[in-house]
Design a protein around this motif. Structure first.
Motif, PDB file in Angstrom:
ATOM      1  N   LYS A   1       0.813  -1.225   0.000  1.00  0.00           N
ATOM      2  CA  LYS A   1       0.000   0.000   0.000  1.00  0.00           C
ATOM      3  C   LYS A   1       0.843   1.271   0.000  1.00  0.00           C
ATOM      4  O   LYS A   1       0.456   2.276  -0.595  1.00  0.00           O
ATOM      5  CB  LYS A   1      -0.950  -0.004   1.197  1.00  0.00           C
ATOM      6  CG  LYS A   1      -2.068  -1.038   1.070  1.00  0.00           C
ATOM      7  CD  LYS A   1      -3.074  -0.917   2.207  1.00  0.00           C
ATOM      8  CE  LYS A   1      -4.202  -1.922   2.054  1.00  0.00           C
ATOM      9  NZ  LYS A   1      -5.215  -1.801   3.137  1.00  0.00           N
ATOM     10  N   LYS A  40       0.607   4.017  -2.937  1.00  0.00           N
ATOM     11  CA  LYS A  40       0.343   5.434  -2.640  1.00  0.00           C
ATOM     12  C   LYS A  40       1.441   6.321  -3.227  1.00  0.00           C
ATOM     13  O   LYS A  40       1.154   7.341  -3.868  1.00  0.00           O
ATOM     14  CB  LYS A  40       0.245   5.649  -1.128  1.00  0.00           C
ATOM     15  CG  LYS A  40      -0.146   7.066  -0.715  1.00  0.00           C
ATOM     16  CD  LYS A  40      -0.387   7.122   0.789  1.00  0.00           C
ATOM     17  CE  LYS A  40      -0.903   8.492   1.233  1.00  0.00           C
ATOM     18  NZ  LYS A  40       0.126   9.540   1.135  1.00  0.00           N
ATOM     19  N   TRP A  88       1.150   6.401  -7.103  1.00  0.00           N
ATOM     20  CA  TRP A  88       0.025   7.214  -7.570  1.00  0.00           C
ATOM     21  C   TRP A  88       0.262   8.697  -7.330  1.00  0.00           C
ATOM     22  O   TRP A  88      -0.113   9.541  -8.150  1.00  0.00           O
ATOM     23  CB  TRP A  88      -1.275   6.763  -6.914  1.00  0.00           C
ATOM     24  CG  TRP A  88      -2.487   7.354  -7.571  1.00  0.00           C
ATOM     25  CD1 TRP A  88      -3.312   8.322  -7.096  1.00  0.00           C
ATOM     26  CD2 TRP A  88      -2.989   7.027  -8.873  1.00  0.00           C
ATOM     27  NE1 TRP A  88      -4.310   8.619  -7.991  1.00  0.00           N
ATOM     28  CE2 TRP A  88      -4.128   7.831  -9.103  1.00  0.00           C
ATOM     29  CE3 TRP A  88      -2.594   6.121  -9.866  1.00  0.00           C
ATOM     30  CZ2 TRP A  88      -4.865   7.764 -10.278  1.00  0.00           C
ATOM     31  CZ3 TRP A  88      -3.324   6.058 -11.039  1.00  0.00           C
ATOM     32  CH2 TRP A  88      -4.455   6.874 -11.230  1.00  0.00           C
ATOM     33  N   GLU A  89       0.906   9.033  -6.229  1.00  0.00           N
ATOM     34  CA  GLU A  89       1.190  10.442  -5.945  1.00  0.00           C
ATOM     35  C   GLU A  89       2.149  11.032  -6.984  1.00  0.00           C
ATOM     36  O   GLU A  89       2.020  12.202  -7.358  1.00  0.00           O
ATOM     37  CB  GLU A  89       1.751  10.594  -4.531  1.00  0.00           C
ATOM     38  CG  GLU A  89       0.672  10.445  -3.460  1.00  0.00           C
ATOM     39  CD  GLU A  89       1.214  10.539  -2.040  1.00  0.00           C
ATOM     40  OE1 GLU A  89       2.459  10.482  -1.869  1.00  0.00           O
ATOM     41  OE2 GLU A  89       0.395  10.660  -1.107  1.00  0.00           O
ATOM     42  N   PHE A 147      -6.811   7.248  -0.888  1.00  0.00           N
ATOM     43  CA  PHE A 147      -5.895   8.395  -0.851  1.00  0.00           C
ATOM     44  C   PHE A 147      -5.803   9.170  -2.164  1.00  0.00           C
ATOM     45  O   PHE A 147      -5.237  10.260  -2.201  1.00  0.00           O
ATOM     46  CB  PHE A 147      -4.480   7.929  -0.470  1.00  0.00           C
ATOM     47  CG  PHE A 147      -3.949   6.820  -1.335  1.00  0.00           C
ATOM     48  CD1 PHE A 147      -3.434   7.087  -2.590  1.00  0.00           C
ATOM     49  CD2 PHE A 147      -3.997   5.501  -0.904  1.00  0.00           C
ATOM     50  CE1 PHE A 147      -2.961   6.071  -3.394  1.00  0.00           C
ATOM     51  CE2 PHE A 147      -3.523   4.478  -1.697  1.00  0.00           C
ATOM     52  CZ  PHE A 147      -3.001   4.761  -2.949  1.00  0.00           C
TER      53      PHE A 147
END
Length: 268
Positions: free
Chosen positions: A124, A128, A131-132, A162
């Motif tokens: 995860k 995250k 994707w950021e 998120f």
């Protein structure tokens, strides 16, 4: 060509060409790279503008060279590539930025139309972080849209926790062998456009029905199957090394399947 408007307003051609075996010996996925991609030259000449690539196909630079040398203006092209979930690409934000920068270099462009996470990232934190970075490049205008590939509902739910930018697409297998109806329903509810890889797979008995349906439209069973997909709002990415098949896969916009024929296909 017809287009689908993604959830961020970007228009994407409803038919594109895959490239995973282009520019490789014997047209094999794991074949050694050659120095030419005549299949892509042919596809561009026929009118394909959506080009589906990926880092793990190993041929980004070859594909990029053909696109850069073609007479098709960059603004008419829709270039998609994908970042795999390998550690070398997602171990850190720096690694992901390097992967995107290298893809931009390979395609000789200052922006990509669509960038996807190729496969679900189980960690995860890495998901995250990846994707950021996608969002960072999206906000900077270097990516016109961002999305995912091969994500199930559980993976989409994790991303939703998120993500500031919703995925524009989820590229998944959709065909008569793997209809993926439940996931398609989820994508519709979420406003995420499905993009079908392997859209033409079908069993022998299914192909017979498709061929029979096609007679009334003077189309092949393969064309009927692609039309069935796009009439449902699914973007398709067929691929062929033969010019005549490439042309056939684009020749979909002069007929409409009847509700009765769609029901026949649904029942297959």
């Amino acid at each position: 060509m017809e287009y689908i408007t993604l959830n961020n307003g970007l228009k994407m051609p409803i038919v594109g060409t895959g490239t995973n075996t282009y520019g490789k010996e014997n047209n094999e996925y794991n074949g050694a790279l050659t120095n030419e991609i005549p299949e892509l030259v042919s596809a561009l000449e026929l009118g394909y503008r959506s080009i589906d690539a990926a880092i793990i196909y190993r041929n980004e630079e070859l594909v990029g060279r053909v696109l850069a040398q073609s007479t098709v203006p960059r603004e008419e092209l829709f270039i998609t590539t994908k970042v795999p979930g390998n550690e070398v690409y997602i171990s850190s934000k720096k690694a992901t930025r390097a992967a995107i920068d290298n893809s931009l270099k390979n395609f000789q462009t200052d922006y990509l139309d669509l960038l996807l996470i190729h496969f679900p990232i189980e960690d995860k934190v890495q998901l995250k972080n990846t994707w950021e970075v996608f969002e960072e490049y999206y906000e900077a205008g270097k990516l016109k849209a961002i999305g995912v590939s091969n994500f199930g509902k559980n993976h989409l739910d994790e991303l939703k926790e998120f993500a500031k930018v919703k995925p524009a697409v989820n590229q998944i297998q959709v065909n008569l062998k793997e209809p993926n109806k439940d996931l398609l329903a989820v994508l519709k509810d979420e406003g995420i456009t499905p993009v079908a890889w392997g859209p033409m797979k079908a069993e022998a008995h299914q192909k017979e029905v498709l061929d029979e349906i096609g007679k009334a439209y003077k189309k092949s069973g393969a064309q009927v199957l692609l039309k069935y997909q796009i009439q449902r709002g699914i973007i398709v990415i067929p691929k062929s090394h033969k010019r005549e098949n490439q042309a056939s896969n684009l020749d979909l916009f002069d007929f409409i399947l009847s509700a009765e024929d769609i029901e026949k296909i649904e029942n297959l």
